[in-house]
Motif scaffolding. Structure first.
Motif, mmCIF file in Angstrom:
data_model
loop_
_atom_site.group_PDB
_atom_site.id
_atom_site.type_symbol
_atom_site.label_atom_id
_atom_site.label_comp_id
_atom_site.label_asym_id
_atom_site.label_seq_id
_atom_site.Cartn_x
_atom_site.Cartn_y
_atom_site.Cartn_z
ATOM 1 N N TRP A 258 0.840 -1.200 0.000
ATOM 2 C CA TRP A 258 0.000 0.000 0.000
ATOM 3 C C TRP A 258 0.872 1.246 0.000
ATOM 4 N N PRO A 259 0.351 2.365 -0.489
ATOM 5 C CA PRO A 259 1.040 3.651 -0.285
ATOM 6 C C PRO A 259 1.054 3.982 1.208
ATOM 7 N N ARG A 260 2.028 4.760 1.607
ATOM 8 C CA ARG A 260 2.176 5.108 3.015
ATOM 9 C C ARG A 260 0.932 5.819 3.560
ATOM 10 N N ASP A 261 0.356 6.737 2.752
ATOM 11 C CA ASP A 261 -0.777 7.502 3.259
ATOM 12 C C ASP A 261 -2.017 6.624 3.455
ATOM 13 N N ARG A 262 -2.161 5.595 2.648
ATOM 14 C CA ARG A 262 -3.292 4.683 2.841
ATOM 15 C C ARG A 262 -3.147 3.920 4.152
ATOM 16 N N THR A 263 -1.929 3.505 4.464
ATOM 17 C CA THR A 263 -1.677 2.798 5.715
ATOM 18 C C THR A 263 -1.917 3.714 6.903
ATOM 19 N N ILE A 264 -1.474 4.952 6.804
ATOM 20 C CA ILE A 264 -1.690 5.931 7.878
ATOM 21 C C ILE A 264 -3.178 6.153 8.104
ATOM 22 N N ALA A 265 -3.935 6.263 7.009
ATOM 23 C CA ALA A 265 -5.380 6.498 7.120
ATOM 24 C C ALA A 265 -6.058 5.342 7.850
ATOM 25 N N ALA A 266 -5.658 4.113 7.544
ATOM 26 C CA ALA A 266 -6.262 2.946 8.196
ATOM 27 C C ALA A 266 -5.924 2.910 9.683
ATOM 28 N N LEU A 267 -4.672 3.198 10.030
ATOM 29 C CA LEU A 267 -4.266 3.225 11.434
ATOM 30 C C LEU A 267 -4.995 4.327 12.189
ATOM 31 N N ASP A 268 -5.123 5.469 11.546
ATOM 32 C CA ASP A 268 -5.822 6.592 12.179
ATOM 33 C C ASP A 268 -7.287 6.241 12.429
ATOM 34 N N ALA A 269 -7.905 5.532 11.485
ATOM 35 C CA ALA A 269 -9.310 5.136 11.655
ATOM 36 C C ALA A 269 -9.473 4.219 12.868
ATOM 37 N N ILE A 270 -8.527 3.305 13.064
ATOM 38 C CA ILE A 270 -8.595 2.401 14.213
ATOM 39 C C ILE A 270 -8.413 3.181 15.516
ATOM 40 N N GLN A 271 -7.504 4.135 15.505
ATOM 41 C CA GLN A 271 -7.254 4.911 16.719
ATOM 42 C C GLN A 271 -8.438 5.802 17.064
ATOM 43 N N ARG A 272 -9.128 6.315 16.031
ATOM 44 C CA ARG A 272 -10.285 7.184 16.280
ATOM 45 C C ARG A 272 -11.515 6.383 16.692
ATOM 46 N N GLN A 273 -11.591 5.135 16.252
ATOM 47 C CA GLN A 273 -12.738 4.298 16.589
ATOM 48 C C GLN A 273 -12.230 2.967 17.141
ATOM 49 N N PRO A 274 -11.799 2.962 18.398
ATOM 50 C CA PRO A 274 -11.180 1.759 18.975
ATOM 51 C C PRO A 274 -12.068 0.524 18.913
#
Length: 309
Positions: A258-274
């Motif tokens: 994946w591109p780096r920004d796609r991975t960041i977006a997925a991680l951020d989504a998990i952190q925002r919605q545990p």
């Protein structure tokens, strides 16, 4: 520093895009811009995702919305019109209900009167006259509502006064703001459990509170995660489970291709919605390394002890 509730500028949106690309979360971006976290999350969700947010597209969309809701000049015959007794009675009754939820009484009256106004809104002078209160009371209430992003202002066609109105997205904004706060409380509770320990009295209290607010946040959000982003979040969780070891951001992106920004977006989504990761908890080890642990509130101390035997 921007005034809370003021509109995002093109420069603000360019900064948001750059900071998203750098992997910053909504809370940090909000802190840097002097804005609530909910303002940043709503701006990104309204115009894409953390991985594909475009400042130019967002600015154009904001301009289109502003043009659609630009108020027309009120007819001269309505400028001095007073609301009917039925309207005044409704404003007072509805304001009393809102005040019971914690909204200041005067602010509630101003809000309900704007809610029941025509599409062109009302001026501060209109509110003073109709509610029979002081200009200072109206000004304070408007400031409170703007800070909560429940009211927007538009220049009068003469350019000498401001008109205040409730736009079409007010309930969505209020809903999302509450949801964001609930999610942040759930995250903070999880952090408290790690500090105090799940088998302590404070840890047990925090576990119950965290579960409650996590469920509330998820129920209010419904399907707020875009389908693609939600799928990516689950894929990241599967990757961390399969690896059985901490992974840094670069290694995770390479493994998933994946591109780096796609991975960041997925991680951020998990952190925002545990709750997306339940029964696991995404844990950051350093600035860019992540691992999964079991949520400390899913198993009681006795259950954990029995499983370790």
């Amino acid at each position: 520093m921007p005034v809370p509730g003021g509109r995002l500028t093109h420069t603000d949106r360019r900064r948001i895009a750059a900071w998203l690309a750098d992997g910053l979360g909504y809370a940090e971006i909000g802190r840097r811009l002097g804005r609530p976290t909910s303002t940043i999350s709503r701006e990104v969700e309204r115009n894409g995702t953390p991985g594909d947010y475009s400042a130019e597209h967002a600015q154009q969309a904001a301009g289109d919305r502003a043009r659609r809701r630009k108020p027309a000049r009120p007819a001269a015959s309505t400028i001095d019109a007073q609301p009917s007794a039925a309207v005044r009675g409704f404003v007072d009754r509805f304001a009393t209900l809102l005040a019971a939820t914690g909204l200041p009484r005067m602010t509630a009256r101003v809000f309900v009167r704007l809610l029941t106004a025509d599409a062109d809104g009302l001026t501060a002078a209109d509110l003073v006259r109709e509610l029979q209160v002081s200009p200072a009371s109206v000004s304070k209430s408007i400031g409170y509502l703007e800070a909560m992003e429940l009211v927007v202002r538009q220049p009068d066609s003469g350019g000498r006064r401001q008109r205040y109105l409730i736009d079409d997205d007010v309930w969505l904004r209020a809903w999302q703001a509450d949801t964001g706060a609930h999610g942040e409380i759930a995250i903070a509770a999880q952090q408290g459990i790690e500090i105090f320990g799940a088998d302590t009295t404070p840890g047990a209290r925090l576990a119950k509170m965290g579960q409650f607010f996590a469920r509330l946040s998820e129920q209010m959000r419904g399907s707020r995660l875009a389908e693609t982003l939600g799928y990516d979040a689950l894929t990241v969780l599967a990757a961390l489970v399969h690896a059985r070891r901490p992974l840094d951001l670069s290694a995770l992106a390479i493994a998933l291709d994946w591109p780096r920004d796609r991975t960041i977006a997925a991680l951020d989504a998990i952190q925002r919605q545990p709750a997306v990761a339940d029964p696991f908890l995404l844990q950051a080890i350093g600035p860019t390394t992540y691992t999964l642990t079991t949520r400390p509130d899913r198993l009681s101390p006795a259950q954990r002890e029995a499983l370790e035997e």
